[in-house]
Design a protein around this motif. Structure first.
Motif, PDB file in Angstrom:
ATOM      1  N   VAL A  58       0.854  -1.190   0.000  1.00 60.14           N
ATOM      2  CA  VAL A  58       0.000   0.000   0.000  1.00 60.14           C
ATOM      3  C   VAL A  58       0.888   1.238   0.000  1.00 60.14           C
ATOM      4  CG1 VAL A  58      -1.771   1.287   1.251  1.00 60.14           C
ATOM      5  CG2 VAL A  58      -1.850  -1.213   1.205  1.00 60.14           C
ATOM      6  N   ASN A  59       0.618   2.149  -0.934  1.00 61.84           N
ATOM      7  CA  ASN A  59       1.433   3.373  -1.027  1.00 61.84           C
ATOM      8  C   ASN A  59       0.553   4.612  -0.878  1.00 61.84           C
ATOM      9  OD1 ASN A  59       0.274   4.009  -3.595  1.00 61.84           O
ATOM     10  ND2 ASN A  59       1.698   2.579  -4.569  1.00 61.84           N
ATOM     11  N   SER A  60       1.169   5.781  -0.940  1.00 58.02           N
ATOM     12  CA  SER A  60       0.433   7.042  -0.745  1.00 58.02           C
ATOM     13  C   SER A  60      -0.607   7.264  -1.837  1.00 58.02           C
ATOM     14  CB  SER A  60       1.400   8.221  -0.665  1.00 58.02           C
ATOM     15  OG  SER A  60       2.155   8.326  -1.855  1.00 58.02           O
ATOM     16  N   LEU A  64      -4.436   7.937  -0.947  1.00 61.23           N
ATOM     17  CA  LEU A  64      -5.103   9.158  -1.401  1.00 61.23           C
ATOM     18  C   LEU A  64      -6.427   8.830  -2.074  1.00 61.23           C
ATOM     19  CD1 LEU A  64      -5.211  12.225  -2.029  1.00 61.23           C
ATOM     20  CD2 LEU A  64      -4.027  11.683  -4.172  1.00 61.23           C
ATOM     21  N   TRP A  65      -6.382   7.970  -3.099  1.00 64.16           N
ATOM     22  CA  TRP A  65      -7.592   7.696  -3.866  1.00 64.16           C
ATOM     23  C   TRP A  65      -8.610   6.889  -3.076  1.00 64.16           C
ATOM     24  CZ3 TRP A  65      -8.796  10.827  -7.432  1.00 64.16           C
ATOM     25  CH2 TRP A  65      -7.799  11.475  -8.152  1.00 64.16           C
ATOM     26  N   LEU A  71     -14.458   9.171   1.515  1.00 63.97           N
ATOM     27  CA  LEU A  71     -15.179  10.420   1.759  1.00 63.97           C
ATOM     28  C   LEU A  71     -16.430  10.497   0.889  1.00 63.97           C
ATOM     29  CD1 LEU A  71     -15.450  13.258   2.999  1.00 63.97           C
ATOM     30  CD2 LEU A  71     -13.927  14.082   1.180  1.00 63.97           C
ATOM     31  N   SER A  72     -16.272  10.142  -0.378  1.00 63.17           N
ATOM     32  CA  SER A  72     -17.410  10.146  -1.298  1.00 63.17           C
ATOM     33  C   SER A  72     -18.487   9.161  -0.844  1.00 63.17           C
ATOM     34  CB  SER A  72     -16.925   9.803  -2.706  1.00 63.17           C
ATOM     35  OG  SER A  72     -17.972   9.836  -3.616  1.00 63.17           O
ATOM     36  N   THR A  73     -18.064   7.983  -0.390  1.00 64.84           N
ATOM     37  CA  THR A  73     -19.007   6.991   0.126  1.00 64.84           C
ATOM     38  C   THR A  73     -19.743   7.540   1.337  1.00 64.84           C
ATOM     39  OG1 THR A  73     -17.675   5.136  -0.655  1.00 64.84           O
ATOM     40  CG2 THR A  73     -19.212   4.672   1.131  1.00 64.84           C
TER      41      THR A  73
END
Length: 136
Positions: A58-60, A64-65, A71-73
């Protein structure tokens, strides 16, 4: 595609069961309680199915996405539960499924996915269904 149909099946249950669970409580409290259950189930699922060595991958960019998606959920669920508390399940669920059109357009813009004539026809039917069900 099998997973998508299974998802559709459970999503159909979700709206009706949620409406039943909102009886006598606010949409906000109902959403909060439901989200705690979802969090617990997803954490158990992840612990059961995700190999520990995958965590290092897992990376930044992923964070981020996935964070923006979360947040959208959250915003979607907040407004969905408010609408569900006030309206009919079928109408609210159909309007929510209008998100297919938004997803299709965003996939075209951001991911360069192709929009076919078949997809345009399907989107048109969704819009027609929205207009039929939302007209009083």
């Amino acid at each position: 595609m099998t997973y998508a149909f299974v998802s559709m099946f459970f999503a159909g249950f979700t709206s009706v069961i949620a409406k039943m669970g909102l009886t006598g409580i606010s949409a906000e409290l109902g959403l909060t309680k439901r989200t705690l259950f979802v969090c617990g189930f997803v954490l158990m699922f992840g612990a059961w199915t995700v190999p520990v060595q995958h965590l290092a991958g897992v990376n930044s960019h992923n964070l981020l996405w996935l964070g923006i998606s979360g947040l959208s959920t959250a915003l979607s669920w907040i407004f969905y539960y408010k609408a569900l508390k006030e309206g009919d399940v079928a109408t609210v669920a159909l309007i929510d499924k209008g998100s297919v059109i938004i997803a299709m357009l965003l996939a075209w813009l951001l991911l360069r996915e192709v929009i076919t004539l078949r997809m345009v026809a399907g989107a048109g039917l969704i819009v027609a269904g929205l207009l039929v069900l939302t007209k009083r």
